[in-house]
Every structure is written in structure tokens, then in C-alpha cells.
Design an enzyme around this catalytic site. Structure first.
Site, PDB file in Angstrom:
ATOM      1  N   GLY A  90       0.709  -1.086   0.026  1.00  0.00           N
ATOM      2  CA  GLY A  90       0.215   0.075  -0.051  1.00  0.00           C
ATOM      3  C   GLY A  90       0.958   1.268   0.069  1.00  0.00           C
ATOM      4  O   GLY A  90       1.605   1.237   0.706  1.00  0.00           O
ATOM      5  N   ARG A  92       1.199  -5.422  -4.880  1.00  0.00           N
ATOM      6  CA  ARG A  92       1.326  -6.427  -3.918  1.00  0.00           C
ATOM      7  C   ARG A  92       1.573  -7.649  -4.937  1.00  0.00           C
ATOM      8  O   ARG A  92       0.989  -8.057  -5.826  1.00  0.00           O
ATOM      9  CB  ARG A  92       0.213  -6.704  -3.073  1.00  0.00           C
ATOM     10  CG  ARG A  92      -0.329  -5.493  -2.442  1.00  0.00           C
ATOM     11  CD  ARG A  92      -1.224  -5.954  -1.276  1.00  0.00           C
ATOM     12  NE  ARG A  92      -2.133  -4.699  -0.835  1.00  0.00           N
ATOM     13  CZ  ARG A  92      -1.659  -3.997   0.221  1.00  0.00           C
ATOM     14  NH1 ARG A  92      -0.605  -4.184   0.827  1.00  0.00           N
ATOM     15  NH2 ARG A  92      -2.320  -3.116   0.688  1.00  0.00           N
ATOM     16  N   ASP A 134       4.685  -4.670   6.135  1.00  0.00           N
ATOM     17  CA  ASP A 134       4.987  -5.766   6.708  1.00  0.00           C
ATOM     18  C   ASP A 134       5.166  -6.864   5.623  1.00  0.00           C
ATOM     19  O   ASP A 134       6.168  -7.929   5.510  1.00  0.00           O
ATOM     20  CB  ASP A 134       3.996  -6.217   7.851  1.00  0.00           C
ATOM     21  CG  ASP A 134       2.910  -6.353   7.267  1.00  0.00           C
ATOM     22  OD1 ASP A 134       2.277  -5.704   6.858  1.00  0.00           O
ATOM     23  OD2 ASP A 134       2.494  -7.764   7.733  1.00  0.00           O
ATOM     24  N   THR A 172       4.264   2.693   5.593  1.00  0.00           N
ATOM     25  CA  THR A 172       2.743   2.052   5.630  1.00  0.00           C
ATOM     26  C   THR A 172       1.869   3.230   6.497  1.00  0.00           C
ATOM     27  O   THR A 172       2.548   3.585   7.713  1.00  0.00           O
ATOM     28  CB  THR A 172       2.753   0.527   6.097  1.00  0.00           C
ATOM     29  OG1 THR A 172       1.332   0.739   6.294  1.00  0.00           O
ATOM     30  CG2 THR A 172       3.503   0.739   7.281  1.00  0.00           C
ATOM     31  N   ASP A 187      -0.160   2.408   8.399  1.00  0.00           N
ATOM     32  CA  ASP A 187      -0.872   1.486   9.425  1.00  0.00           C
ATOM     33  C   ASP A 187      -0.106   1.773  10.738  1.00  0.00           C
ATOM     34  O   ASP A 187      -0.622   1.469  11.708  1.00  0.00           O
ATOM     35  CB  ASP A 187      -0.878   0.037   9.158  1.00  0.00           C
ATOM     36  CG  ASP A 187      -2.142  -0.341   8.096  1.00  0.00           C
ATOM     37  OD1 ASP A 187      -2.934   0.820   7.861  1.00  0.00           O
ATOM     38  OD2 ASP A 187      -2.035  -1.239   7.524  1.00  0.00           O
ATOM     39  N   ASP A 191       2.455  -0.218  11.951  1.00  0.00           N
ATOM     40  CA  ASP A 191       2.428  -1.441  12.608  1.00  0.00           C
ATOM     41  C   ASP A 191       3.641  -2.447  12.346  1.00  0.00           C
ATOM     42  O   ASP A 191       3.593  -3.579  12.090  1.00  0.00           O
ATOM     43  CB  ASP A 191       1.240  -2.445  11.978  1.00  0.00           C
ATOM     44  CG  ASP A 191       1.148  -2.474  10.696  1.00  0.00           C
ATOM     45  OD1 ASP A 191       1.740  -1.892   9.731  1.00  0.00           O
ATOM     46  OD2 ASP A 191       0.337  -3.439  10.143  1.00  0.00           O
ATOM     47  N   ARG A 234      -6.301  -3.031   9.048  1.00  0.00           N
ATOM     48  CA  ARG A 234      -6.711  -4.412   9.066  1.00  0.00           C
ATOM     49  C   ARG A 234      -6.334  -5.123  10.037  1.00  0.00           C
ATOM     50  O   ARG A 234      -7.273  -6.136  10.489  1.00  0.00           O
ATOM     51  CB  ARG A 234      -5.901  -5.138   7.750  1.00  0.00           C
ATOM     52  CG  ARG A 234      -6.426  -6.041   7.273  1.00  0.00           C
ATOM     53  CD  ARG A 234      -6.124  -6.571   5.911  1.00  0.00           C
ATOM     54  NE  ARG A 234      -4.489  -6.170   5.750  1.00  0.00           N
ATOM     55  CZ  ARG A 234      -3.799  -6.068   4.708  1.00  0.00           C
ATOM     56  NH1 ARG A 234      -4.393  -6.012   3.618  1.00  0.00           N
ATOM     57  NH2 ARG A 234      -2.657  -5.552   4.601  1.00  0.00           N
TER      58      ARG A 234
HETATM   59  O1  F6P Z   1      -1.492  -0.087   3.382  1.00  0.00           O
HETATM   60  C1  F6P Z   1      -2.013  -0.871   4.359  1.00  0.00           C
HETATM   61  C2  F6P Z   1      -3.520  -0.909   4.300  1.00  0.00           C
HETATM   62  O2  F6P Z   1      -3.646   0.527   4.186  1.00  0.00           O
HETATM   63  C3  F6P Z   1      -4.410  -1.602   5.304  1.00  0.00           C
HETATM   64  O3  F6P Z   1      -4.679  -0.797   6.260  1.00  0.00           O
HETATM   65  C4  F6P Z   1      -5.413  -1.720   4.518  1.00  0.00           C
HETATM   66  O4  F6P Z   1      -6.468  -2.846   4.830  1.00  0.00           O
HETATM   67  C5  F6P Z   1      -5.033  -2.187   2.960  1.00  0.00           C
HETATM   68  O5  F6P Z   1      -3.749  -1.480   3.237  1.00  0.00           O
HETATM   69  C6  F6P Z   1      -5.918  -2.215   1.757  1.00  0.00           C
HETATM   70  O6  F6P Z   1      -5.113  -2.439   0.810  1.00  0.00           O
HETATM   71  P1  F6P Z   1      -5.602  -2.432  -0.616  1.00  0.00           P
HETATM   72  O7  F6P Z   1      -5.243  -1.123  -1.370  1.00  0.00           O
HETATM   73  O8  F6P Z   1      -4.733  -3.485  -1.334  1.00  0.00           O
HETATM   74  O9  F6P Z   1      -7.021  -2.703  -0.736  1.00  0.00           O
END
Ligand code: F6P
Length: 324
Positions: free
Chosen positions: A13, A74, A105, A129, A131, A133, A175
Site C-alpha cells: 500500500g 502487491r 510488513d 505504511t 498503518d 504496525d 486491517r
Molecule cells: O497499507 C495498508 C493498508 O492500508 C491496510 O490498512 C488496508 O487494509 C490495506 O492497506 C488495503 O489495501 P489495498 O489497497 O490492497 O486494498
């Protein structure tokens, strides 16, 4: 210094401040006579040998921009042996002996697997990130900006919530952790937060809201990974229990990843980017650059996995105390 050519990529992300970090890495590397290869779309760029050469001008005028000029992804292919082999071959073709990966992570997990298989490549990780985390740093790049965005949006929401006397469940990203919900909830003056670190009991929430009966409207910030569900699910359950409330939901979602990085994120990104090059110059191998108590620290790459928030009880207490 052993490495002349270095690679950079952003993965997972995106997070506001990634561009400021790319700028810091590139300019510090160039001043140290390195050549910088920016791989496109995260690990996918390594696998498909897609890259651009970065010079000082290529990273001009980006310190203030969200997203990432290198794009991100990803990559399921990088999770395979074959994908990582292709990635290695791309680095060898460009005579790159050190790679800097900016991400969360999942990015660090991929980097650990890669470094276990190809020990001749040095990997330096930078936590990026929204998050917040990751083990090995107090703050990840993008977190401060995401919280700021959430607070600005909740401030706007407050106007209409108050005008119509509504109860809003506002969902923020997170998440597995409630770091954004906790900080945004406190800063935006929410009545309550629902986060994965605290078991959600909707009866308790009812009591809480009933106790602030003099209020005309309510804002409850929900982390997307809360054990009772996201905002939509929680709102539906709460409506069943309390038809008397005029309930609305708002999912802030990916909006929190967009926009200009805050000054704090730009400063953090610049410090971590420069320190990543310092790490290379000092011969460090396979580590993550982070910030602890405002000091730069280096943590072995294999220890930098997802870090579940130790709930900041003081902040949660303040939310409860000040919302009455
Ligand atoms: O970057 C981490 C995050 O923001 C999480 O909090 C969230 O669940 C996820 O990415 C969403 O990712 P995507 O853009 O792949 O839906």
C-alpha cells in the site's frame, strides 16, 4: 564502499511520504557517487526488469506529493521461488549489490525471504505504511499524514452530524491494528473508538452513548479490522439494538492513503532515506532503518515483522474521559 549501483522500490500500500524518501535516497546516493535504479511497481519491476534511472532532477518537485513516482503493487509472483530468482537476475544484470525497499510488513517479509536465498545482495528496509504496525520504528512513513487526513474529514463530518443529530460510524483503515483509529479518535474528539486491540461490546457502547445524552450527535471511529466487523456491519447490529438512533456510516478507506504528506512525514522520510544510504556506506547488511525516541536505529531485517500495537491505554482513557 562496496556498492556503486543501488536499486530502490516502493511496495504494498502506498503511503504519503514515499516520494520524499525516494528523493532523499537518490540525492544522498548520487552525492556518494552511486548510480540509482528505480524499480517500477514494487517487486514486479524486479521480476520484469522494469526500471528507470534516477538522477537529482528526476526526484525534483516530488517532496510534497502523495503516492509514489515508482508506483507500487502487491506481488504474488515475488512470493514464489521462481519470481525471486527472476528478481535476482534483474539485479545482477544491472550490477546492483544493494536494494532499498520501502513498504510495510508484506514488503519486509518478501525481503527476508529474498535475503535468505541471495546473500550477496544487501537489503535495507524503510518502513512505509499508513498503518504504523512495523517492529523496529516508533513511526512508519505515512502514518502521520493518514491520521491528519482522517481528522480533517471527521471535522467536516461533525458539522452535518451535529446539524441532523446523527450517530456516525466512521471506518478508517487498519486491517490488524487500531493505530489510526486511536489517534484520529482522540484528535477528532470522537465519542468512542472500536479497534481490534479491545474486544468490542456493543452493549457497552450503548451505555457510553446513553451517558452522553445531552449530546446531539455522536462519532464512533471504527478500525476496519475490528472484531465486531467494519462500520457497515456494526451500524446494522447497532440499529437492531437501537432503532431510536439516526445512524449513518462513512468509510474513509483509501482516501487516507492520498494527499500531500505532512511536514512530520516529509522529515521522517528524509531522515530514514539518508540513513539508509549511511547504513550501506557503513557496511551494514540486511537491516531496517527506523526511529526510536527520535533517534535513528537499525534493526535486523528478519526481526521487522508486523508489530501489533500495545494499546496506548492513556490515549484510550483520554477518549473516554473527554467525550462525556
Ligand atoms: O497499507 C495498508 C493498508 O492500508 C491496510 O490498512 C488496508 O487494509 C490495506 O492497506 C488495503 O489495501 P489495498 O489497497 O490492497 O486494498
Amino acid at each position: 564502499m562496496q556498492q556503486k549501483n543501488i536499486g530502490i522500490l516502493t511496495s504494498g500500500g502506498d503511503a504519503p511520504g514515499m516520494n520524499a524518501c525516494i528523493r532523499a535516497i537518490t540525492r544522498t546516493a548520487i552525492q556518494n557517487k552511486m548510480h540509482v535504479f528505480g524499480y517500477l511497481n514494487g517487486y514486479e519491476g524486479l521480476i520484469h526488469h522494469h526500471f528507470i534511472k534516477l538522477d537529482s532532477r528526476a526526484v525534483g518537485n516530488i517532496i510534497h506529493r502523495g503516492g509514489t513516482i515508482l508506483k507500487s503493487s502487491r506481488s504474488p509472483q515475488f512470493a514464489t521461488l521462481e519470481g525471486r530468482k527472476l528478481a535476482y537476475q534483474s539485479l545482477i544484470k544491472n550490477e546492483i549489490a544493494a536494494l532499498i525497499v520501502i513498504g510495510g510488513d508484506g514488503t519486509m517479509k518478501g525481503a527476508v525471504e529474498f535475503s535468505n536465498e541471495y546473500s550477496d545482495i544487501t537489503i535495507i528496509g524503510i518502513p512505509g505504511t499508513i498503518d504504523n504496525d512495523l517492529f523496529g520504528t516508533d513511526y512508519t512513513i505515512g502514518y502521520d499524514s493518514a491520521v491528519q487526513t482522517a481528522v480533517e474529514l471527521i471535522d467536516k463530518l461533525r458539522d452535518t452530524a451535529n446539524a441532523l443529530g446523527r450517530l456516525f460510524f466512521v471506518e478508517v483503515m487498519g486491517r490488524d491494528v487500531g493505530s489510526i483509529a486511536l489517534a484520529a479518535g482522540l484528535a477528532a474528539g470522537a465519542e468512542d473508538i472500536l479497534i481490534p486491540e479491545i474486544k468490542t461490546d456493543l452493549n457497552e457502547l450503548s451505555n457510553k452513548l446513553r451517558a452522553c445524552k445531552h449530546k446531539e450527535s455522536f462519532i464512533v471511529v471504527v478500525a476496519e479490522g475490528d472484531d465486531a466487523g467494519g462500520a457497515l456491519e456494526i451500524a446494522a447490529k447497532f440499529k437492531q439494538m437501537h432503532p431510536e438512533y439516526d445512524i449513518k456510516t462513512l468509510i474513509l478507506g483509501h482516501l487516507l492513503r492520498g494527499g500531500n504528506p505532512t511536514a512530520n512525514d516529509r522529515i521522517l522520510a528524509s531522515r530514514l532515506g539518508v540513513s539508509a544510504i549511511d547504513a550501506m556506506l557503513n557496511g551494514k547488511k540486511n537491516c531496517v532503518v527506523g526511529l526510536k525516541n527520535n533517534e535513528i536505529i537499525y534493526t535486523p531485517l528478519n526481526l521487522c515483522q508486523k508489530h501489533f500495537l500495545t494499546l496506548n491505554k492513556e490515549w484510550n482513557h483520554l477518549i473516554q474521559l473527554l467525550s462525556n
